[in-house]
Every structure is written in C-alpha cells, then in structure tokens.
Write a protein that holds these residues in place. Structure first.
Motif, PDB file in Angstrom:
ATOM      1  N   PRO A 243     -35.048 -11.786   2.205  1.00  0.00           N
ATOM      2  CA  PRO A 243     -34.808 -13.022   2.338  1.00  0.00           C
ATOM      3  C   PRO A 243     -35.584 -13.459   3.689  1.00  0.00           C
ATOM      4  O   PRO A 243     -35.288 -13.001   4.788  1.00  0.00           O
ATOM      5  CB  PRO A 243     -33.426 -13.278   2.151  1.00  0.00           C
ATOM      6  N   LEU A 244     -36.155 -14.704   3.587  1.00  0.00           N
ATOM      7  CA  LEU A 244     -36.522 -15.405   4.700  1.00  0.00           C
ATOM      8  C   LEU A 244     -35.781 -16.686   5.085  1.00  0.00           C
ATOM      9  O   LEU A 244     -35.369 -17.629   4.211  1.00  0.00           O
ATOM     10  CB  LEU A 244     -38.111 -15.934   4.254  1.00  0.00           C
ATOM     11  N   PHE A 245     -34.980 -16.627   6.176  1.00  0.00           N
ATOM     12  CA  PHE A 245     -34.208 -17.607   6.725  1.00  0.00           C
ATOM     13  C   PHE A 245     -35.049 -18.554   7.742  1.00  0.00           C
ATOM     14  O   PHE A 245     -35.526 -18.006   8.802  1.00  0.00           O
ATOM     15  CB  PHE A 245     -33.152 -16.714   7.515  1.00  0.00           C
ATOM     16  N   LEU A 246     -35.353 -19.786   7.182  1.00  0.00           N
ATOM     17  CA  LEU A 246     -35.811 -20.655   8.238  1.00  0.00           C
ATOM     18  C   LEU A 246     -34.891 -21.723   8.673  1.00  0.00           C
ATOM     19  O   LEU A 246     -34.226 -22.457   8.019  1.00  0.00           O
ATOM     20  CB  LEU A 246     -36.956 -21.531   7.187  1.00  0.00           C
ATOM     21  N   GLU A 247     -35.164 -21.801   9.930  1.00  0.00           N
ATOM     22  CA  GLU A 247     -34.149 -22.528  10.682  1.00  0.00           C
ATOM     23  C   GLU A 247     -34.958 -23.680  11.523  1.00  0.00           C
ATOM     24  O   GLU A 247     -36.175 -23.528  11.978  1.00  0.00           O
ATOM     25  CB  GLU A 247     -33.130 -22.169  11.717  1.00  0.00           C
ATOM     26  N   GLY A 248     -34.582 -24.911  11.487  1.00  0.00           N
ATOM     27  CA  GLY A 248     -35.261 -26.095  12.320  1.00  0.00           C
ATOM     28  C   GLY A 248     -34.983 -27.415  12.066  1.00  0.00           C
ATOM     29  O   GLY A 248     -33.826 -27.610  11.093  1.00  0.00           O
ATOM     30  N   GLU A 249     -35.385 -28.386  12.755  1.00  0.00           N
ATOM     31  CA  GLU A 249     -34.992 -29.635  12.544  1.00  0.00           C
ATOM     32  C   GLU A 249     -35.391 -30.285  11.079  1.00  0.00           C
ATOM     33  O   GLU A 249     -36.400 -29.703  10.678  1.00  0.00           O
ATOM     34  CB  GLU A 249     -35.617 -30.580  13.652  1.00  0.00           C
ATOM     35  N   ALA A 250     -34.662 -31.231  10.957  1.00  0.00           N
ATOM     36  CA  ALA A 250     -35.182 -31.608   9.378  1.00  0.00           C
ATOM     37  C   ALA A 250     -36.363 -32.471   9.259  1.00  0.00           C
ATOM     38  O   ALA A 250     -36.678 -33.164  10.330  1.00  0.00           O
ATOM     39  CB  ALA A 250     -33.880 -32.959   8.885  1.00  0.00           C
ATOM     40  N   GLY A 251     -37.160 -32.180   8.386  1.00  0.00           N
ATOM     41  CA  GLY A 251     -38.631 -32.768   8.414  1.00  0.00           C
ATOM     42  C   GLY A 251     -39.830 -32.250   9.030  1.00  0.00           C
ATOM     43  O   GLY A 251     -40.919 -32.651   9.177  1.00  0.00           O
TER      44      GLY A 251
ATOM     45  N   VAL B  42     -36.865 -15.136  -1.820  1.00  0.00           N
ATOM     46  CA  VAL B  42     -35.505 -16.009  -1.504  1.00  0.00           C
ATOM     47  C   VAL B  42     -36.402 -16.521  -0.039  1.00  0.00           C
ATOM     48  O   VAL B  42     -36.422 -15.807   1.054  1.00  0.00           O
ATOM     49  CB  VAL B  42     -34.496 -15.162  -1.075  1.00  0.00           C
ATOM     50  N   VAL B  43     -36.009 -18.000  -0.078  1.00  0.00           N
ATOM     51  CA  VAL B  43     -36.449 -18.695   1.089  1.00  0.00           C
ATOM     52  C   VAL B  43     -35.049 -19.443   1.436  1.00  0.00           C
ATOM     53  O   VAL B  43     -34.569 -20.326   0.449  1.00  0.00           O
ATOM     54  CB  VAL B  43     -37.589 -19.607   1.082  1.00  0.00           C
ATOM     55  N   ILE B  44     -34.320 -19.442   2.507  1.00  0.00           N
ATOM     56  CA  ILE B  44     -33.154 -20.322   2.862  1.00  0.00           C
ATOM     57  C   ILE B  44     -33.502 -21.167   3.920  1.00  0.00           C
ATOM     58  O   ILE B  44     -34.200 -20.617   5.059  1.00  0.00           O
ATOM     59  CB  ILE B  44     -31.964 -19.106   3.301  1.00  0.00           C
ATOM     60  N   THR B  45     -33.096 -22.492   3.973  1.00  0.00           N
ATOM     61  CA  THR B  45     -33.465 -23.209   5.101  1.00  0.00           C
ATOM     62  C   THR B  45     -32.138 -23.809   5.516  1.00  0.00           C
ATOM     63  O   THR B  45     -31.201 -23.865   4.778  1.00  0.00           O
ATOM     64  CB  THR B  45     -34.315 -24.392   4.432  1.00  0.00           C
ATOM     65  N   THR B  46     -31.935 -24.266   6.747  1.00  0.00           N
ATOM     66  CA  THR B  46     -30.782 -24.875   7.510  1.00  0.00           C
ATOM     67  C   THR B  46     -31.149 -25.815   8.538  1.00  0.00           C
ATOM     68  O   THR B  46     -32.244 -25.323   9.149  1.00  0.00           O
ATOM     69  CB  THR B  46     -29.860 -23.795   7.871  1.00  0.00           C
ATOM     70  N   ASN B  47     -30.783 -26.931   8.658  1.00  0.00           N
ATOM     71  CA  ASN B  47     -31.084 -28.099   9.560  1.00  0.00           C
ATOM     72  C   ASN B  47     -30.147 -27.961  10.997  1.00  0.00           C
ATOM     73  O   ASN B  47     -30.252 -28.513  11.716  1.00  0.00           O
ATOM     74  CB  ASN B  47     -30.845 -29.359   8.841  1.00  0.00           C
ATOM     75  N   ARG B  48     -29.443 -26.679  10.941  1.00  0.00           N
ATOM     76  CA  ARG B  48     -28.577 -26.232  12.039  1.00  0.00           C
ATOM     77  C   ARG B  48     -27.409 -27.217  12.265  1.00  0.00           C
ATOM     78  O   ARG B  48     -27.225 -27.594  13.558  1.00  0.00           O
ATOM     79  CB  ARG B  48     -29.326 -25.992  13.163  1.00  0.00           C
ATOM     80  N   THR B  49     -26.923 -27.904  11.134  1.00  0.00           N
ATOM     81  CA  THR B  49     -25.990 -28.847  11.537  1.00  0.00           C
ATOM     82  C   THR B  49     -24.617 -27.909  11.864  1.00  0.00           C
ATOM     83  O   THR B  49     -23.408 -28.532  12.401  1.00  0.00           O
ATOM     84  CB  THR B  49     -25.518 -29.573  10.378  1.00  0.00           C
ATOM     85  N   ARG B  50     -24.594 -26.673  11.408  1.00  0.00           N
ATOM     86  CA  ARG B  50     -23.707 -25.559  11.763  1.00  0.00           C
ATOM     87  C   ARG B  50     -24.341 -24.429  11.777  1.00  0.00           C
ATOM     88  O   ARG B  50     -25.226 -24.288  11.141  1.00  0.00           O
ATOM     89  CB  ARG B  50     -22.159 -25.777  10.704  1.00  0.00           C
TER      90      ARG B  50
END
Length: 308
Positions: free
Chosen positions: A43-51, A180-188
């Motif tokens: 799986p690829l976990f992508l983190e970063g700001e929205a947009g 699998v691609v997982i994204t998160t905007n790091r709100t937690r």
C-alpha cells in the motif's frame, strides 16, 4: 474501460512517463515510491496538505493502468457495514418466512441459506478484494485521518494480508492484492502499526517551476503572462500566515476562472473579486483583498522584471 490487462511500468522512468502522460506533473521522488509500491505490492501512504493532488494520484493510476477505481471516502463514524459489507436483511426475512410457511424448517440448512453470498451486500473493501480480468483494482482509502482509530485498526488485516473475515462466511482473500492508495491530510496522527504496512510519501506543495508546468498542462488556454503571475501570486500566499494556504487544485481553478474572464494578467480589482476561487476562509480573503492584493501583484511584477 478495456478488459485487457495493462502491464505495470518496468522502471521509475516508465512510471514517471506514465503519470505525466496522463497530465499529472510529478517529480522523480513520487515516481520512485509509486514504482516500488506497484512492484512490491505494498500500500502507498500519501500524506500532505489538502489540495496538493494526493487523491488525483489514485485516479491517474486507475486510468493509466486500465483498472477499476474503488474509493472509500472516510469520515467520523465510518463502520464495517458501510466500508466492508452488510447483509440484505429484508431478503433474508423473506427467505425465513418462506421456509416457515413451507413447514419444513431445518435450522442448520436455513442458516446456511440465509447467510449465503447472494444476500451479501459488498461495500468498497470487499469490492476491492474481488478478482478482475483487467487486473487488481486501485483501492483509494481517502482521508483516513477523518475516520475513527477503531476503523484504522480494522484495516490492518486488509493491508497486511489483502483479506477480511466475515463471521458467517469465513475469510475472503484477494487472489491478487489491490493497488492500495491511502491519503491523509494529517488532521490527526495515524498509528505506526498501519504506516509500517505501507510505503510512505509526503506530497508537498510544488515549487514555482513545477506549479507553472502544472498550470500549463491543466489550463492550456491561459495566457503565458497570466499563468506566470498566478503561480507567483499563489507561491507568495503560501509563505504568508493564512488559515489555509491555497492548494494546487485552487491554483488550477483560479487560472481557469481568470482565463474564462478573458484576463491577460492580474489586476487588483479582479483579484479581489475572484479570491473566493483561491481562498476558502473569509478571514484570509479579507486580509488579501484590496491594498494587499495590489502590493503582492506589484511585488510579483518587480521580481519578473528583474528576471525572478
């Protein structure tokens, strides 16, 4: 979508060419982690700001590889019945009533009939584990940080073994793991146990050169001067103390909007009138409108006249 499987890219350069060919302007670091994710079936976990384009990566992968895109949009309260499966209770009740009406009710047989796969309603996770003639689907788990920690823990089995356990049916395992691609905007923060099962990449705001290339690619009708000033203006906004800095998606939208208004360059009045395309909080808009917009435009043009 073609049912003929599309071969995975054979190198980092091929991966970079593939996603750039679909209009996604990526750097080599992103292409490298994409290639490794596909090659290692991790799986690829992508983190970063929205947009910044995290979700778009999954869409581009699905389009270029000819795979189904299955999207699980996360939110607070997301549970198994929405994400994995649920039983078709009305149909099950009809089965029970018909069995009772026939007068011959064998409890073991009835239970087997009631919990047969034909009564199973498959949600995104189960759909992602199904075989497909075009190849394993691209499974986008979008904004995981919005879901509860309990759901995050449930995902561990899915990510580690490409399987889920249904008490009434047993374990359902994918013949080939989905992409699998997982994204998160790091709100937690996401738990380390989940991150360890993934390859990680931070998707940052692009520098001016790459953002200029993105605007040229996505808004080809924009005048050259307008594109350059839009990118320079947005780059300066990101260095200011705003509640929410504009993402790449907002840059594209703003360049598109100004092009639709037949602008050849930035103008303080039109900038103030269209800030709602670029900024999404009134406090930010109020800070930039008027004299501040004029100041930034003047600064952009002074730097351009000096050659950057």
């Amino acid at each position: 979508m073609s049912a003929v499987p599309v071969a995975l890219p054979a190198s980092i350069d091929a991966t970079l060419a593939m996603i750039r060919g679909a209009g996604y302007v990526a750097d080599r670091a992103l292409a490298t982690v994409l290639y490794l994710s596909l090659k290692m079936q991790r799986p690829l976990f992508l983190e970063g700001e929205a947009g910044v384009g995290k979700t778009e990566i999954a869409k581009v992968l699905a389009a270029t590889l000819g795979r189904r895109l299955i999207r699980l949009q996360c939110y607070e309260g997301l549970d198994i019945s929405t994400a994995v499966y649920e039983w078709n209770y009305p149909a099950q009740m009809v089965e029970i009533r018909m069995a009772e009406a026939s007068g011959a009710v064998d409890r073991a047989e009835l239970q087997a009939n009631v919990f047969a796969e034909r009564y199973l309603i498959k949600r995104p996770i189960l759909q992602a584990l199904e075989p497909d003639v075009a190849g394993a689907p691209v499974f986008l788990i979008d904004e995981l940080d919005r879901a509860d920690e309990a759901f995050e823990a449930f995902l561990l089995e899915v990510l580690a073994d490409a399987q889920v356990t249904i008490p009434e049916l047993g374990t359902v395992k994918a013949p080939v793991p989905p992409i699998v691609v997982i994204t998160t905007n790091r709100t937690r923060e996401i738990h380390d146990a989940l991150k360890r099962r993934c390859l990680y990449h931070w998707v940052d705001y692009p520098d001016a050169e790459r953002e200029m290339e993105i605007v040229r690619t996505r808004v080809p009708g924009a005048p050259a001067r307008l594109s350059a000033e839009v990118v320079a203006f947005v780059q300066k906004l990101r260095r200011m103390e705003l509640f929410k800095a504009p993402g790449v998606a907002e840059t594209i939208d703003w360049a598109t909007a100004l092009t639709e208004l037949d602008q050849l360059a930035l103008d303080p009045t039109i900038v103030s009138d269209t800030l709602g395309v670029l900024l999404k909080y009134q406090d930010d808009i109020a800070r930039i409108q008027g004299s501040e917009a004029r100041r930034i435009i003047d600064e952009v043009r002074q730097e351009a006249s000096r050659g950057g």
